[in-house]
Design a protein around this motif. Structure first.
Motif, PDB file in Angstrom:
ATOM      1  N   ALA A 378       5.982 -21.552  -4.397  1.00 56.61           N
ATOM      2  CA  ALA A 378       5.761 -22.033  -5.767  1.00 56.61           C
ATOM      3  C   ALA A 378       5.671 -20.866  -6.747  1.00 56.61           C
ATOM      4  N   ALA A 379       6.040 -21.132  -8.011  1.00 56.59           N
ATOM      5  CA  ALA A 379       6.067 -20.079  -9.031  1.00 56.59           C
ATOM      6  C   ALA A 379       4.679 -19.501  -9.250  1.00 56.59           C
ATOM      7  N   HIS A 380       4.620 -18.168  -9.398  1.00 56.37           N
ATOM      8  CA  HIS A 380       3.339 -17.502  -9.654  1.00 56.37           C
ATOM      9  C   HIS A 380       3.383 -16.848 -11.025  1.00 56.37           C
ATOM     10  N   PHE A 381       2.201 -16.350 -11.451  1.00 52.57           N
ATOM     11  CA  PHE A 381       2.171 -15.578 -12.701  1.00 52.57           C
ATOM     12  C   PHE A 381       2.092 -14.093 -12.347  1.00 52.57           C
ATOM     13  N   ASN A 382       0.926 -13.454 -12.508  1.00 45.44           N
ATOM     14  CA  ASN A 382       0.901 -12.004 -12.261  1.00 45.44           C
ATOM     15  C   ASN A 382       0.247 -11.625 -10.937  1.00 45.44           C
ATOM     16  N   GLU A 383      -0.015 -12.590 -10.083  1.00 47.10           N
ATOM     17  CA  GLU A 383      -0.468 -12.246  -8.731  1.00 47.10           C
ATOM     18  C   GLU A 383       0.144 -13.206  -7.720  1.00 47.10           C
ATOM     19  N   PHE A 384       0.188 -12.760  -6.480  1.00 45.00           N
ATOM     20  CA  PHE A 384       0.876 -13.522  -5.440  1.00 45.00           C
ATOM     21  C   PHE A 384       0.325 -13.078  -4.089  1.00 45.00           C
ATOM     22  N   VAL A 385       0.560 -13.900  -3.063  1.00 41.10           N
ATOM     23  CA  VAL A 385       0.104 -13.559  -1.713  1.00 41.10           C
ATOM     24  C   VAL A 385       1.303 -13.168  -0.864  1.00 41.10           C
ATOM     25  N   VAL A 386       1.177 -12.050  -0.162  1.00 43.29           N
ATOM     26  CA  VAL A 386       2.198 -11.691   0.836  1.00 43.29           C
ATOM     27  C   VAL A 386       1.546 -11.632   2.212  1.00 43.29           C
ATOM     28  N   THR A 387       2.333 -11.944   3.225  1.00 45.36           N
ATOM     29  CA  THR A 387       1.899 -11.780   4.613  1.00 45.36           C
ATOM     30  C   THR A 387       2.560 -10.516   5.147  1.00 45.36           C
ATOM     31  N   LEU A 388       1.721  -9.587   5.597  1.00 48.66           N
ATOM     32  CA  LEU A 388       2.213  -8.281   6.028  1.00 48.66           C
ATOM     33  C   LEU A 388       2.499  -8.295   7.530  1.00 48.66           C
ATOM     34  N   PRO A 389       3.307  -7.368   7.973  1.00 47.36           N
ATOM     35  CA  PRO A 389       3.547  -7.283   9.416  1.00 47.36           C
ATOM     36  C   PRO A 389       2.400  -6.611  10.175  1.00 47.36           C
ATOM     37  N   MET A 390       1.246  -6.503   9.540  1.00 48.32           N
ATOM     38  CA  MET A 390       0.073  -5.831  10.139  1.00 48.32           C
ATOM     39  C   MET A 390      -1.162  -6.351   9.416  1.00 48.32           C
ATOM     40  N   PRO A 391      -2.374  -6.113   9.966  1.00 44.22           N
ATOM     41  CA  PRO A 391      -3.573  -6.514   9.225  1.00 44.22           C
ATOM     42  C   PRO A 391      -3.615  -5.836   7.853  1.00 44.22           C
ATOM     43  N   ALA A 392      -4.012  -6.589   6.854  1.00 44.79           N
ATOM     44  CA  ALA A 392      -4.056  -6.056   5.487  1.00 44.79           C
ATOM     45  C   ALA A 392      -4.919  -4.804   5.413  1.00 44.79           C
ATOM     46  N   GLU A 393      -6.006  -4.770   6.179  1.00 44.09           N
ATOM     47  CA  GLU A 393      -6.912  -3.610   6.123  1.00 44.09           C
ATOM     48  C   GLU A 393      -6.204  -2.330   6.584  1.00 44.09           C
ATOM     49  N   VAL A 394      -5.315  -2.459   7.563  1.00 47.22           N
ATOM     50  CA  VAL A 394      -4.560  -1.288   8.036  1.00 47.22           C
ATOM     51  C   VAL A 394      -3.667  -0.768   6.909  1.00 47.22           C
ATOM     52  N   PHE A 395      -2.983  -1.693   6.261  1.00 46.27           N
ATOM     53  CA  PHE A 395      -2.112  -1.323   5.136  1.00 46.27           C
ATOM     54  C   PHE A 395      -2.927  -0.696   3.998  1.00 46.27           C
ATOM     55  N   LEU A 396      -4.065  -1.298   3.700  1.00 44.85           N
ATOM     56  CA  LEU A 396      -4.877  -0.801   2.581  1.00 44.85           C
ATOM     57  C   LEU A 396      -5.402   0.608   2.857  1.00 44.85           C
ATOM     58  N   THR A 397      -5.722   0.893   4.119  1.00 47.66           N
ATOM     59  CA  THR A 397      -6.166   2.248   4.477  1.00 47.66           C
ATOM     60  C   THR A 397      -5.044   3.243   4.233  1.00 47.66           C
ATOM     61  N   ALA A 398      -3.828   2.843   4.578  1.00 48.58           N
ATOM     62  CA  ALA A 398      -2.671   3.717   4.323  1.00 48.58           C
ATOM     63  C   ALA A 398      -2.454   3.906   2.824  1.00 48.58           C
ATOM     64  N   CYS A 399      -2.655   2.829   2.054  1.00 50.16           N
ATOM     65  CA  CYS A 399      -2.526   2.927   0.591  1.00 50.16           C
ATOM     66  C   CYS A 399      -3.535   3.917   0.022  1.00 50.16           C
ATOM     67  N   ARG A 400      -4.771   3.789   0.504  1.00 54.63           N
ATOM     68  CA  ARG A 400      -5.854   4.612  -0.017  1.00 54.63           C
ATOM     69  C   ARG A 400      -5.546   6.103   0.152  1.00 54.63           C
ATOM     70  N   ALA A 401      -4.918   6.441   1.276  1.00 51.98           N
ATOM     71  CA  ALA A 401      -4.561   7.837   1.526  1.00 51.98           C
ATOM     72  C   ALA A 401      -3.589   8.349   0.463  1.00 51.98           C
ATOM     73  N   LYS A 402      -2.877   7.414  -0.178  1.00 52.03           N
ATOM     74  CA  LYS A 402      -1.918   7.801  -1.220  1.00 52.03           C
ATOM     75  C   LYS A 402      -2.489   7.558  -2.618  1.00 52.03           C
ATOM     76  N   GLY A 403      -3.786   7.279  -2.687  1.00 53.07           N
ATOM     77  CA  GLY A 403      -4.397   7.075  -4.002  1.00 53.07           C
ATOM     78  C   GLY A 403      -4.115   5.726  -4.625  1.00 53.07           C
ATOM     79  N   ILE A 404      -3.843   4.726  -3.775  1.00 50.16           N
ATOM     80  CA  ILE A 404      -3.533   3.388  -4.286  1.00 50.16           C
ATOM     81  C   ILE A 404      -4.510   2.371  -3.691  1.00 50.16           C
ATOM     82  N   ILE A 405      -4.982   1.448  -4.539  1.00 51.43           N
ATOM     83  CA  ILE A 405      -5.697   0.266  -4.025  1.00 51.43           C
ATOM     84  C   ILE A 405      -4.657  -0.849  -3.991  1.00 51.43           C
ATOM     85  N   GLY A 406      -4.272  -1.244  -2.787  1.00 50.70           N
ATOM     86  CA  GLY A 406      -3.072  -2.057  -2.613  1.00 50.70           C
ATOM     87  C   GLY A 406      -3.222  -3.543  -2.871  1.00 50.70           C
TER      88      GLY A 406
END
Lengths: 448, 479
Positions: A378-406
């Motif tokens: 369904a159509a979204h506005f400025n946020e959306f949900v994605v399903t990652l190929p890994m736990p979100a926390e793993v991805f977010l830890t990788a983001c943090r190392a690059k200075g991003i809150i994912g």
């Protein structure tokens, strides 16, 4: 002490005038047995330079405030024109009390009147109140109002409501009836109204958030139909009102009460508050409304004047029979919103909204190209949900190392899995940000 | 029409805009079935016109920065500028509430330390910073009380409230499913302990007391009152509206309160903002700690975190972590004042109120003689020629003052409730006293000038009845 003007001589003169021999004497009505012995155990006073230095260190240790961020989920990162805060800092506004004394509060009262008008127009409703504590409390008050107006206890709620808002609704209504039914989200991310227990024939309210917690626009005509079948008030809530600059507003779909968070309009993220509850309804239900209302009238010379009105609904008159126990509104945040909406205006707000939509689309496409799956069609506005190929926390830890809150991990939230991530992109996110986010996902997928 | 009275909609000029959004900004559109059919009719102004509009509005508004604001029960003290600077530090203002704990340590530490300061000042160790205002704090306090009684098997039925209480007290009880029973105050304006003994039984969940009470009197019998309530298994709720009178002198936790709310926008200088935002943290005894709303800030070793794992919590009342920006301001103020400064605040607040009372009591009726705390209550009983409290209030505007609180508490007919606060100098209070005395003389010699006041404000006395009869709540409503 810069906030206490009294010199030693002043104190002596005043003590003599009141017939007391010492400052301690003034508290003679406090029995000795309950007097504090010794001083309060608090840190010693700081001078201004050291005080600000200490606060700057505390503020600077919040690394999250400086990072590239994709956080939404009920609070939104938007640019605030400097003019907003500079006007708010006028002492006539921010050092004033509630405008109960209308004659020397015309400025605040007129601003509230303009605020009520703008919110009603944006949401497609007839009346709006002067604001409530925050979106969560506004939503809870909307449910209370529907229960009052229909004299029923059953409430049908979409599970697309922001979980914290749902928490506040549950807290505030816990002693006033327990007939709550929750509808799941369908596979496209919109509320599945067909899941309603067939034994429910009537209700006080059908409550649905649009855009919902997953970011998608709800099917409001279907919600209206269900409310009609149950003889219920249709309550539409929201957390991102900017959507309504370009989306057909709840009022156009026949919502009876519209309530939500107005923080996006000129109020800083500020770790969660103070924010701005927006609340709008139909004119015929105005006497059931909670909160303050400002109305236009005239003064003794017949000149236009503004005044707080219909206060017989309120607790200082009605006491235990009041429509709500709330007595403050969020006047200064409402003023920020009014200034913000004035500056953006009829032309600027839709441009900003389309910019948000485009940025979110770009971020979603970049993540999809890097291996994430869009969870809901369904159509979204400025946020959306994605399903990652890994736990979100793993991805977010990788983001943090690059200075991003994912984004916001959804593990533990009902209806979502640990690989689900809520991503929000606003006008503050660049194409470059989206590319970097997607690059982290590609790398993390390799490493995982 | 004079330009300064125009609404923003009347200043609109089609095609104007007060922001710059970047010409190269990306753009996308929604599907047709969702798209707005026509743009919301928001104003269209250039930035300069917008700035002028709101600046004009500000000039038609009175704040503490313009003069004394002696509103009883509201504690309209000066709003320090360093607080505003602190709350606007980018590390606080730009911090998203869902930022992970390890990236928001400074904010969590500030909250944790503030919890500790408020616990020390109130004498009640378990603190939640979540409530957005005093009334919401009351609600949370009552919910804690109800949860505690329920955990003992019986929620009980009613709450005792003195007749001097704020209107939010009974309204909060209703939301918690409690009936309200009013307890009359005694001849001296304080709790009548015999009446309390008669009213207290196993059906009573709690008593809600304001101490000092709304007559500006310290409830000297508070400890005995608490013992009466505790003896029957009830709890004592303290409305913290008047904490400004007793900081560092006595603590609610030491005089028998089990739970209280603290108005940061009164006692701790966060601005009232024209009617909000406020902040109303709740402090309670340790045995109520398990029931505090989630989340609470906890400290594990050197790290701070938000604790959501609280099975007995009464739920939550705020979308996020409370009105954090107000917490920053209150924290800043407490750190500037220190323990001795806060005590002096209360002493001078009480000195100022007693001074004003002494200088007025020969003209204006003083229903409850004797020393007051941080506010005093007079009445219009002695004002001649039918001049009322409302007339006096409106006339004070012409003398450059915001009126005191009027017609509250309800136990005093025609009440005038004066709270100077500690931030007013003796000469300002002398000016206020002189104005009150001048108005009394006018009431004697030229009552019409008082009855038709104000004369030099933005508008004359407004027609409140018409606002109800011919309701116009937006620029689009007929009237």
């Amino acid at each position: 002490m810069r906030y206490i003007p009294h010199t030693g001589d002043d104190v002596r003169r005043m003590l003599a005038a009141v017939g007391a021999s010492s400052l301690d004497d003034l508290h003679e009505s406090v029995p000795d047995a309950i007097r504090l012995k010794g001083a309060l155990h608090l840190p010693e006073a700081l001078g201004e330079a050291r005080l600000l230095d200490h606060l700057e260190r505390l503020a600077d240790s919040n690394d999250g405030a400086r990072m590239v961020s994709f956080l939404g989920g009920g609070a939104y990162r938007h640019h605030i024109p400097p003019a907003v805060d500079q006007l708010l800092l006028r002492g006539e506004f921010f050092t004033a009390y509630t405008p109960y004394q209308a004659e020397l509060s015309q400025g605040n009262l007129q601003a509230i009147f303009e605020f009520q008008t703008m919110i009603a127009r944006l949401l497609g409703m007839e009346v709006a109140n002067a604001s409530m504590y925050d979106g969560a409390s506004a939503s809870a008050e909307a449910v209370l109002m529907a229960m009052r107006a229909t004299r029923r206890e059953t409430v049908v709620l979409s599970s697309g409501i922001n979980p914290a808002h749902r928490g506040v609704i549950d807290t505030i209504t816990q002693y006033l009836g327990d007939g709550k039914t929750t509808l799941p989200l369908g596979t496209d991310g919109r509320t599945d109204y067909t899941a309603l227990d067939a034994s429910i024939g009537e209700a006080a309210a059908v409550v649905v958030q649009s855009p919902n917690f997953a970011g998608v626009f709800e099917d409001l005509p279907a919600a209206r139909k269900l409310a009609d079948r149950l003889g219920a008030k249709l309550v539409v809530t929201f957390t991102e009102p900017l959507a309504y600059a370009i989306a057909e507003p709840p009022g156009a779909f026949g919502a009876d009460i519209v309530a939500g968070e107005g923080q996006s309009f000129g109020v800083p993220a500020s770790f969660g508050g103070p924010y701005l509850g927006l609340f709008a309804a139909k004119k015929d239900d105005v006497r059931q409304m909670p909160g303050r209302l400002c109305g236009e009238t005239v003064d003794g010379d017949g000149k236009r004047a503004f005044v707080l009105t219909l206060s017989t609904r309120e607790q200082h008159i009605r006491r235990e029979k009041a429509t709500s126990n709330i007595c403050t509104n969020q006047a200064l945040c409402a003023l920020a919103c009014t200034i913000y909406l004035t500056l953006h205006g009829k032309n600027g707000l839709p441009i900003l909204a389309r910019q948000n939509l485009a940025t979110a689309n770009a971020a979603r496409e970049a993540l999809e190209n890097a291996g994430a799956k869009r969870k809901y069609a369904a159509a979204h506005f400025n946020e959306f949900v994605v399903t990652l190929p890994m736990p979100a926390e793993v991805f977010l830890t990788a983001c943090r190392a690059k200075g991003i809150i994912g984004g916001l991990p959804l593990g533990g939230t009902r209806g979502f899995g640990e690989n689900d991530l809520l991503v929000c992109a606003t006008e503050l996110n660049t194409d470059e940000d989206a590319k970097r986010l997607a690059a982290v996902l590609s790398e993390a997928t390799h490493a995982y | 029409m004079r330009t300064e009275t125009q609404t923003v909609f009347e200043r609109t000029h089609p095609g104007r805009m007060g922001v710059v959004l970047g010409d190269d900004a990306p753009s996308a559109t929604l599907p047709a079935d969702l798209a707005r059919k026509s743009a919301a009719e928001l104003p269209e102004l250039s930035e300069v016109e917008a700035i002028r509009h709101f600046t004009h509005l500000s000039r038609r508004n009175f704040g503490i920065d313009l003069g004394m604001y002696p509103l009883g029960s509201c504690t309209m003290k000066f709003n320090p500028r360093v607080n505003e600077a602190a709350a606007r530090l980018p590390g606080f203002a730009r911090l998203h509430p869902k930022t992970p704990a390890e990236l928001s340590q400074g904010a969590l530490r500030l909250m944790h330390e503030l919890q500790g300061y408020l616990a020390e000042i109130s004498g009640l160790p378990a603190v939640t910073l979540q409530p957005a205002a005093g009334a919401q704090g009351e609600l949370v306090g009552l919910m804690l009380i109800r949860a505690y009684h329920e955990s003992n098997g019986h929620p009980r039925k009613k709450v005792l409230i003195p007749d001097t209480a704020h209107g939010t007290n009974p309204a909060s009880c209703s939301i918690c499913g409690y009936a309200v029973e009013t307890v009359p105050s005694g001849k001296d304006g304080r709790l009548d302990l015999d009446a309390l003994r008669d009213a207290m039984n196993e059906d009573v969940a709690a008593i809600m007391v304001t101490n000092p009470n709304t007559l500006g009197l310290f409830e000297s019998g508070i400890r005995e009152a608490a013992e009466i309530v505790h003896a029957k298994g009830g709890l004592v709720y303290c409305d913290g509206a008047n904490l400004n009178a007793i900081m560092g002198i006595t603590r609610p936790g030491d005089f028998g309160a089990d739970v209280m709310h603290i108005n940061l926008h009164k006692t701790f200088t966060t601005p009232h903002g024209g009617g909000g935002p406020g902040s109303g943290p709740v402090a309670a005894r340790e045995f109520l700690a398990p029931f505090l709303p989630s989340p609470v800030v906890v400290k594990n070793g050197d790290a701070y975190a938000l604790d959501f794992d609280r099975p007995k919590a009464v739920g939550r009342v705020h979308g996020f972590n409370g009105n954090f920006g107000m917490l920053v301001r209150a924290y800043t103020y407490i750190r500037e004042m220190g323990p001795d400064g806060l005590k002096r605040v209360s002493q001078i607040a009480v000195l100022n109120a007693n001074y004003a009372k002494e200088k007025l009591k020969d003209l204006y009726h003083l229903p409850y003689p004797g020393p007051c705390m941080h506010e005093c209550v007079l009445s219009d009983k002695t004002v001649p020629n039918g001049v009322t409290t409302m007339d006096v209030a409106k006339r004070l505007m012409d003398y450059g003052f915001h009126p005191p609180t009027v017609y509250f508490p309800l136990v005093v007919r025609g009440a005038i409730m004066i709270e100077p606060t500690e931030t007013e100098s003796p000469e300002r209070i002398d000016d206020f006293v002189a104005s009150m005395r001048a108005i009394f003389e006018e009431a004697k010699n030229d009552p019409d000038i008082v009855k038709h006041a104000p004369h030099n404000q933005a508008v004359k006395r407004v027609d409140e009845a018409r606002a109800v009869k011919r309701m116009r709540l937006t620029a689009d409503m007929e009237n």
